[in-house]
Design a protein around this motif. Structure first.
Motif, PDB file in Angstrom:
ATOM      1  N   MET A 184       0.812  -1.191   0.000  1.00  0.00           N
ATOM      2  CA  MET A 184       0.000   0.000   0.000  1.00  0.00           C
ATOM      3  C   MET A 184       0.861   1.263   0.000  1.00  0.00           C
ATOM      4  O   MET A 184       0.554   2.227  -0.690  1.00  0.00           O
ATOM      5  CB  MET A 184      -0.920  -0.062   1.222  1.00  0.00           C
ATOM      6  CG  MET A 184      -1.920   1.033   1.299  1.00  0.00           C
ATOM      7  SD  MET A 184      -3.105   0.867  -0.052  1.00  0.00           S
ATOM      8  CE  MET A 184      -4.121   2.216   0.255  1.00  0.00           C
ATOM      9  N   LYS A 185       1.937   1.241   0.829  1.00  0.00           N
ATOM     10  CA  LYS A 185       2.835   2.390   0.890  1.00  0.00           C
ATOM     11  C   LYS A 185       3.491   2.638  -0.462  1.00  0.00           C
ATOM     12  O   LYS A 185       3.640   3.778  -0.889  1.00  0.00           O
ATOM     13  CB  LYS A 185       3.920   2.171   1.942  1.00  0.00           C
ATOM     14  CG  LYS A 185       3.522   2.539   3.332  1.00  0.00           C
ATOM     15  CD  LYS A 185       4.730   2.435   4.240  1.00  0.00           C
ATOM     16  CE  LYS A 185       4.390   2.873   5.625  1.00  0.00           C
ATOM     17  NZ  LYS A 185       5.546   2.774   6.517  1.00  0.00           N
ATOM     18  N   LYS A 186       3.895   1.545  -1.111  1.00  0.00           N
ATOM     19  CA  LYS A 186       4.558   1.678  -2.410  1.00  0.00           C
ATOM     20  C   LYS A 186       3.614   2.316  -3.424  1.00  0.00           C
ATOM     21  O   LYS A 186       4.019   3.163  -4.217  1.00  0.00           O
ATOM     22  CB  LYS A 186       5.033   0.319  -2.918  1.00  0.00           C
ATOM     23  CG  LYS A 186       6.214  -0.228  -2.192  1.00  0.00           C
ATOM     24  CD  LYS A 186       6.644  -1.554  -2.786  1.00  0.00           C
ATOM     25  CE  LYS A 186       7.795  -2.139  -1.989  1.00  0.00           C
ATOM     26  NZ  LYS A 186       8.241  -3.420  -2.556  1.00  0.00           N
ATOM     27  N   LEU A 187       2.364   1.945  -3.387  1.00  0.00           N
ATOM     28  CA  LEU A 187       1.376   2.492  -4.313  1.00  0.00           C
ATOM     29  C   LEU A 187       1.162   3.987  -4.055  1.00  0.00           C
ATOM     30  O   LEU A 187       1.062   4.779  -4.997  1.00  0.00           O
ATOM     31  CB  LEU A 187       0.057   1.718  -4.171  1.00  0.00           C
ATOM     32  CG  LEU A 187      -1.034   2.071  -5.178  1.00  0.00           C
ATOM     33  CD1 LEU A 187      -0.554   1.802  -6.597  1.00  0.00           C
ATOM     34  CD2 LEU A 187      -2.289   1.274  -4.896  1.00  0.00           C
ATOM     35  N   LEU A 188       1.107   4.381  -2.794  1.00  0.00           N
ATOM     36  CA  LEU A 188       0.947   5.784  -2.426  1.00  0.00           C
ATOM     37  C   LEU A 188       2.152   6.607  -2.880  1.00  0.00           C
ATOM     38  O   LEU A 188       1.996   7.684  -3.465  1.00  0.00           O
ATOM     39  CB  LEU A 188       0.747   5.906  -0.908  1.00  0.00           C
ATOM     40  CG  LEU A 188       0.545   7.317  -0.366  1.00  0.00           C
ATOM     41  CD1 LEU A 188      -0.739   7.929  -0.926  1.00  0.00           C
ATOM     42  CD2 LEU A 188       0.504   7.293   1.146  1.00  0.00           C
ATOM     43  N   ILE A 189       3.349   6.106  -2.620  1.00  0.00           N
ATOM     44  CA  ILE A 189       4.569   6.801  -3.034  1.00  0.00           C
ATOM     45  C   ILE A 189       4.630   6.910  -4.553  1.00  0.00           C
ATOM     46  O   ILE A 189       4.970   7.965  -5.101  1.00  0.00           O
ATOM     47  CB  ILE A 189       5.814   6.084  -2.470  1.00  0.00           C
ATOM     48  CG1 ILE A 189       5.853   6.253  -0.942  1.00  0.00           C
ATOM     49  CG2 ILE A 189       7.084   6.634  -3.099  1.00  0.00           C
ATOM     50  CD1 ILE A 189       6.937   5.461  -0.253  1.00  0.00           C
ATOM     51  N   LEU A 190       4.287   5.850  -5.242  1.00  0.00           N
ATOM     52  CA  LEU A 190       4.275   5.856  -6.703  1.00  0.00           C
ATOM     53  C   LEU A 190       3.268   6.879  -7.231  1.00  0.00           C
ATOM     54  O   LEU A 190       3.553   7.635  -8.159  1.00  0.00           O
ATOM     55  CB  LEU A 190       3.948   4.456  -7.232  1.00  0.00           C
ATOM     56  CG  LEU A 190       3.957   4.294  -8.749  1.00  0.00           C
ATOM     57  CD1 LEU A 190       5.346   4.555  -9.308  1.00  0.00           C
ATOM     58  CD2 LEU A 190       3.506   2.902  -9.131  1.00  0.00           C
ATOM     59  N   GLY A 191       2.095   6.945  -6.626  1.00  0.00           N
ATOM     60  CA  GLY A 191       1.067   7.903  -7.036  1.00  0.00           C
ATOM     61  C   GLY A 191       1.521   9.340  -6.832  1.00  0.00           C
ATOM     62  O   GLY A 191       1.353  10.198  -7.704  1.00  0.00           O
ATOM     63  N   LEU A 192       2.096   9.633  -5.673  1.00  0.00           N
ATOM     64  CA  LEU A 192       2.588  10.982  -5.390  1.00  0.00           C
ATOM     65  C   LEU A 192       3.724  11.375  -6.338  1.00  0.00           C
ATOM     66  O   LEU A 192       3.793  12.512  -6.806  1.00  0.00           O
ATOM     67  CB  LEU A 192       3.051  11.086  -3.935  1.00  0.00           C
ATOM     68  CG  LEU A 192       1.947  11.100  -2.881  1.00  0.00           C
ATOM     69  CD1 LEU A 192       2.536  11.064  -1.477  1.00  0.00           C
ATOM     70  CD2 LEU A 192       1.065  12.325  -3.060  1.00  0.00           C
ATOM     71  N   THR A 193       4.603  10.421  -6.633  1.00  0.00           N
ATOM     72  CA  THR A 193       5.705  10.684  -7.554  1.00  0.00           C
ATOM     73  C   THR A 193       5.164  11.022  -8.937  1.00  0.00           C
ATOM     74  O   THR A 193       5.639  11.966  -9.579  1.00  0.00           O
ATOM     75  CB  THR A 193       6.652   9.461  -7.623  1.00  0.00           C
ATOM     76  OG1 THR A 193       7.094   9.148  -6.306  1.00  0.00           O
ATOM     77  CG2 THR A 193       7.832   9.746  -8.516  1.00  0.00           C
TER      78      THR A 193
END
Length: 108
Positions: A1-10
């Motif tokens: 989930m964290k990876k998806l959030l970081i990817l989205g923000l990036t």
């Protein structure tokens, strides 16, 4: 989930970057003062005004020397600087030098 959030923000940040860059370039072109070609009559009038200012500043510096607020050497140095500046303005055809509005102040 964290990876998806970081990817989205990036992805969001990367998509905004070109817009910010375009806005910055647009602002730079807006702030440029147009270079005007002066007629000889206009240059003559500007020259007279600049010379009057130069004469008044020299007179002011000499008064400071007379009143003891400045040493003659200091006043001479300032007058020399003013004369160099006038020559530089004259060489540029009385065009105002560009002003860089968004420079950071030297003191912090």
């Amino acid at each position: 989930m964290k990876k998806l959030l970081i990817l989205g923000l990036t992805c969001i940040l990367l998509s905004l970057s070109p817009m910010a860059q375009a806005y910055s370039q647009e602002k730079q072109t807006e702030n440029k003062t147009p270079e005007v070609t002066f007629t000889e009559e206009q240059k003559s009038e500007l020259s007279k005004l600049h010379q009057k200012i130069l004469t008044d500043k020299k007179e002011l510096l000499n008064k400071y020397v007379e009143y003891g607020a400045l040493k003659q050497e200091q006043a001479d140095k300032m007058i020399e600087h003013l004369e160099k500046r006038y020559k530089m303005i004259e060489e540029r055809g009385f065009q105002y030098p560009p002003h860089h509005m968004h420079h950071k102040p030297h003191h912090q």
